[in-house]
Every structure is written in structure tokens, then in C-alpha cells.
Enzyme design. Structure first.
Site, short mmCIF file in Angstrom:
data_model
loop_
_atom_site.label_atom_id
_atom_site.label_comp_id
_atom_site.label_asym_id
_atom_site.label_seq_id
_atom_site.Cartn_x
_atom_site.Cartn_y
_atom_site.Cartn_z
N ASP A 165 4.70 -1.55 -4.64
CA ASP A 165 5.89 -2.18 -5.22
C ASP A 165 6.22 -1.47 -6.53
OD1 ASP A 165 8.04 -3.80 -5.51
OD2 ASP A 165 6.93 -5.65 -5.86
N ASP A 212 4.35 -8.87 2.63
CA ASP A 212 3.16 -8.63 1.81
C ASP A 212 2.88 -9.94 1.10
OD1 ASP A 212 5.43 -8.11 -0.28
OD2 ASP A 212 3.62 -8.44 -1.43
N CYS A 214 -14.18 -13.62 13.75
CA CYS A 214 -14.33 -12.84 12.52
C CYS A 214 -15.80 -12.82 12.09
CB CYS A 214 -13.44 -13.39 11.41
SG CYS A 214 -14.17 -14.73 10.44
N HIS A 216 -12.33 -14.01 6.66
CA HIS A 216 -11.75 -14.89 7.67
C HIS A 216 -10.23 -14.91 7.57
CE1 HIS A 216 -10.83 -18.16 10.33
NE2 HIS A 216 -10.05 -18.61 9.38
#
Lengths: 293, 293
Positions: free
Chosen positions: A10, A188, A228, A257
Site C-alpha cells: 500500500d 487485504d 490446519c 488457524h
């Protein structure tokens, strides 16, 4: 950095707003004091693109100016128009990058707060300049989910559907599904990692606060059925203990996770789109995700 | 736990001393309040071994009683003698573990502060009971390196050399090399991880404080030539920034390096012993490690 994947950077526009007590905005750019050591810096469209190029970023964001959605209309107009002028200067500086400009991409950022007319003017001007992708900026800054989705209802369609359309700073799992239904391709957000560090896990059945006392002796994994690394080897009880005791491993497992959950959700969304059943997937996902509320 | 390697568990004896304002010691065992939630617990030799067995530990430590090396002689005698009685009870409880006792090991812990006579009495009594390995306990508790090495000069030889001899809670790299020269085979210590989290890196040229301002722009890795993941990909300047900004990645990279350094040092020590050049290795290591002091 030890990261072989693509990098999106960014421009600093968001920080100019969120740290606004430290900044001074002019047409040239933004002068600000570091929140770490107080040293003064000048960020202009040219300098922002230069820094992003030095980081060898793959997707560079134009330097833009955000204002809160509650600010006065004249401030919203001014920031949107300045963001367009800064978009042009960002594009020019990006193209001066030669080899880097060849392999990298630059995205423009639509501004205009929650106003349809301003969003339209911003989109048209950005398309006129021409970018590799287009972001919806200035949302997810405290306006609430309903206001944000109301804005996306018209803002996304103003941007070219054949280019990536990117909603900056979003978001919660249900925000993402809602935004994808409105045409957004990219996101994002710090939420999966920051929430992980503070004890909030995301699951298909909604968020779970691992610090809650009811998990103190809970032998289940964070999310039953999840593959996971955290859910494969650790119980909620153990992670509850780690998080309460301030052990870094607790933050790491929660983060693992959450990233796994977000990656899986995005995979599911892509697959639903490719199989032309996004609507059905979204309804089912949102119903289950929000059932606890 | 997600750990496939062997597990060594301590008995809680050290915490009885280090958290002594929360504990009450009797012949039966130790009553203490949790530093996390204030709940009261009773730890006896039997309960300590049972908990270690429930963790499926591979090396179980007897439950012992430590006192500071500055405590009165009568306290040192009393703690040493009680530790022997607790050693016998730990051994009995361990042997009741059947299948676990078959595959696991139990170590006795020599006490006796810095006193040669007490250390001798402790060692003889432990050997009489019979253990799979023997630890030197009650050191590295603030007595200083010189006092500790002075004690090891006589204490280690009192324990059977055909069994593992384990110095508990040690230590700094030079402590370890000095202790290996005195016959120690095993160590445990929080130093590589805790120092990593607080900004101290270990190198062959001595410790390095990554928070020091001289590393703010330092492009070198933590330890030039080191093959660890942190040194492979990150500069001191970047890790300095991470540590100063409180980023977890800073603690992780520092910890990775320190564990790598300790593992390499232990490999070097084993190889030097097998090639019968421990003395020469140790002199060279210590000269280089201490040069900065």
C-alpha cells in the site's frame, strides 16, 4: 524478507488518515512524524511509488488521500479530486521504473466516501488514466457493514470488470462473501492475524473467543474437522491456556488457524464462482456463519 | 503437543524455590498457589511423578527440594536429606508405572548447595537407590559462574560416569563448555529462547544485543557465516527494527538463531569428545567467545 510469493504494497494513504494527528497534507504530499521515533518524513506520490519499487513490489498502489465517511462533503470532494491528481502522478512515476514497470502492476484507488456521484467521478477519472487494477478505497473505516455494502452496491460496477477489483482493508468473513457477491476479486486485511493474536478464531460457525472460560477444559480443536496445523494437534483447552498465559505459541496457533480458514474460504469462493453457484454458496455460508448472532 | 521427539520433564522442585512466597513445604510435599489463578495445589513426589507420567515423559526427574546457595547450612542439610527421601518415593512411584516405567527413564537429583560433604552424601544415597541418570541440581541459582564451576569440580565425579550426568538449568555457552570439560553430558536452559525474545543473540564471538543502535542500519546477518534460517534471509538492521517495534517475528528469528547456535555448539562438543580433542576445542571456543569482554 524470506517471502518468495508476490508482494502487494500500500502507498501510505491509509496511514495518513489513521495517524492524522501526526500529519500535514498539502498538494505536494504528506509530511508526517514517525510514530516510532518522531523523525519527520515527506511522502509524495513520487516518493511513495519509489519506496514501493525499492521493495520490488509486484502490485503497487497509487498514493491517495482518505477522509472519514463522516467528514464534510467538501472535504470528501477535495480528497477525491486530490487522489485523482495523485493517481496521475503515481502512474507517471511508476512508468519511469522501466524494468520494474515491465514486470509489476499499479492499481488506482477509487475514493468518494459513500457518495455515488463522487464514486462515479473518481472511477471515470481513474479509468481515463488507465491502471492494471482498480481498488475501492475509503471503506471499512468505521462506517459499519450496512453502509459499506450499500456503497459497494453501486461503486464496484463503476470499475472495469475485466481488471482485478480490490476492496482495501476488508474484512470479516461475512464482509468478504458479501463483497465477492458484489464483484470484488481481491482483499487485504489484518483481521485473521490480529484477531489471532488477541484470541479470536474464525470458523464456519462464526467467530470464537478462545479466552472464554468455557474453553478452559474443552478437548475439541478450535474448529472440529479443520485440517490446519493448530487443529490437527492442539485442543481449545491448551490454546486457551497459552493465550491466557501470554505464550507466543498461542498467538501463532490462532494465526495459523485463521489464515487457514481464510484461505479455505477464498478457495471455496473461487470454486463456487467457477461452477456458477456463488449465490447458493454465499447464502449457505452466511446463514451458518451468522447463526450464533 | 505436536512434538515427536523425546520429552524430559522437571518435577517442580525448582519452582518450589523460585516461587517460594507462594509455597509451604512439609515432609509430605509442597502446597502452593498457582501464579496464574491463585488456585491451591499439592505437589508430592508421588503426584509429581504421576503428572510427568501422564505427560508421557521419556525422562522423569525426581521431586526434589532446592534452597538458595546462600541459605544456612542447616537448611541446606535438611533440603538435601529431604530430597533423598523424596528421591526414594519418586523411584517407587515411577516403578509403579509398569509399561511407562519400561520405556521411560527416571533421574535422581544431587543436592547439597556448594558443600563438598553434602554433595557426596547426596550422590552416595542416590546411587544406593539407583537411577537411570543423575542430575546436579541446586546450581545456576544466582551463585555466579566461578562458584558453580568450583562446585562442579568435585560434584560431577561423585556421580557414575557410565550414566548420563545432567546439569540442570545451565546455561550460557561458556558455562556449558566449562561444564562439559568437568564431565557433564546434558543441559536444559531457557536462555537461548528467552534471550532471543528479549533481544540477545549468541554467536561464536560472544553475545550480541540486537537492540543496540549500532545495528539500526547493519546489513550483516546476526552471525556472518551462520546457516540458520534467520541469518540466511535477514539482516541485523531488519531484525533490530522488528525487535524494537515489538513484532513477534523478531522474537521468532532471534530464537531460531539461538537454538541453531546452541545445537551447533553441542554438535561441535560431541565431535571434539569423539575425536579426543575436547580440551583444545574448549580453549579455542572460550578464548573466542570471551574476547569481547
Amino acid at each position: 524478507m524470506g517471502w518468495e510469493g508476490p508482494i502487494l504494497t500500500d502507498s501510505g494513504g491509509y496511514q495518513v488518515m489513521s495517524l492524522s494527528e501526526l500529519t500535514k497534507v498539502s498538494e505536494e504530499g504528506v509530511s508526517f512524524a514517525s510514530h516510532l521515533d518522531g523523525s519527520r518524513h515527506m511522502l509524495s506520490p513520487e516518493r511513495s511509488v519509489e519506496v514501493q519499487r525499492l521493495l520490488d513490489s509486484d502490485i503497487i498502489m497509487q498514493f491517495d488521500q482518505l477522509v472519514p465517511t463522516t467528514s464534510k462533503r467538501e472535504q470528501q470532494v477535495e480528497a477525491m479530486e486530490r487522489s485523482i491528481r495523485w493517481a496521475r502522478r503515481s502512474r507517471v512515476e511508476f512508468d519511469r521504473g522501466d524494468a520494474h514497470a515491465e514486470r509489476a502492476a499499479i492499481f488506482g484507488i477509487q475514493q468518494g466516501a459513500l457518495d455515488e456521484g463522487l464514486r462515479r467521478a473518481s472511477a471515470d477519472a481513474l479509468i481515463d488514466i488507465g491502471f492494471d487494477g482498480y481498488a475501492v478505497g475509503g471503506l471499512a473505516v468505521g462506517e459499519g457493514q450496512q453502509a459499506m455494502l450499500g456503497c459497494l452496491d453501486f461503486a464496484v460496477d463503476m470499475l472495469p470488470s475485466e481488471r482485478p477489483r480490490y476492496l482495501m482493508g476488508v474484512g470479516k468473513p461475512d464482509d468478504i462473501v458479501e463483497a465477492v457477491m458484489r464483484g470484488i476479486d481481491m482483499f487485504d486485511c489484518v483481521l485473521p492475524t490480529r484477531s489471532g493474536r488477541t484470541g479470536q478464531a474464525f470458523t464456519a460457525d462464526g467467530p470464537l473467543n478462545i479466552r472464554n472460560a468455557r474453553h478452559a477444559e474443552d478437548p475439541e480443536p478450535i474448529e472440529p474437522g479443520c485440517l490446519c496445523p493448530a487443529c490437527n494437534s492442539f485442543s481449545r483447552a491448551y490454546i486457551h491456556h497459552l493465550v491466557k498465559a501470554g505464550e507466543i505459541l498461542g498467538a501463532m496457533l490462532m494465526t495459523q488457524h485463521n489464515l487457514w480458514f481464510y484461505q479455505g474460504m477464498m478457495q471455496d469462493l473461487r470454486q463456487a464462482i467457477s461452477e456458477q453457484r456463488l449465490q447458493a454458496f454465499a447464502i449457505e455460508f452466511l446463514q451458518r456463519y451468522r447463526r450464533r448472532d
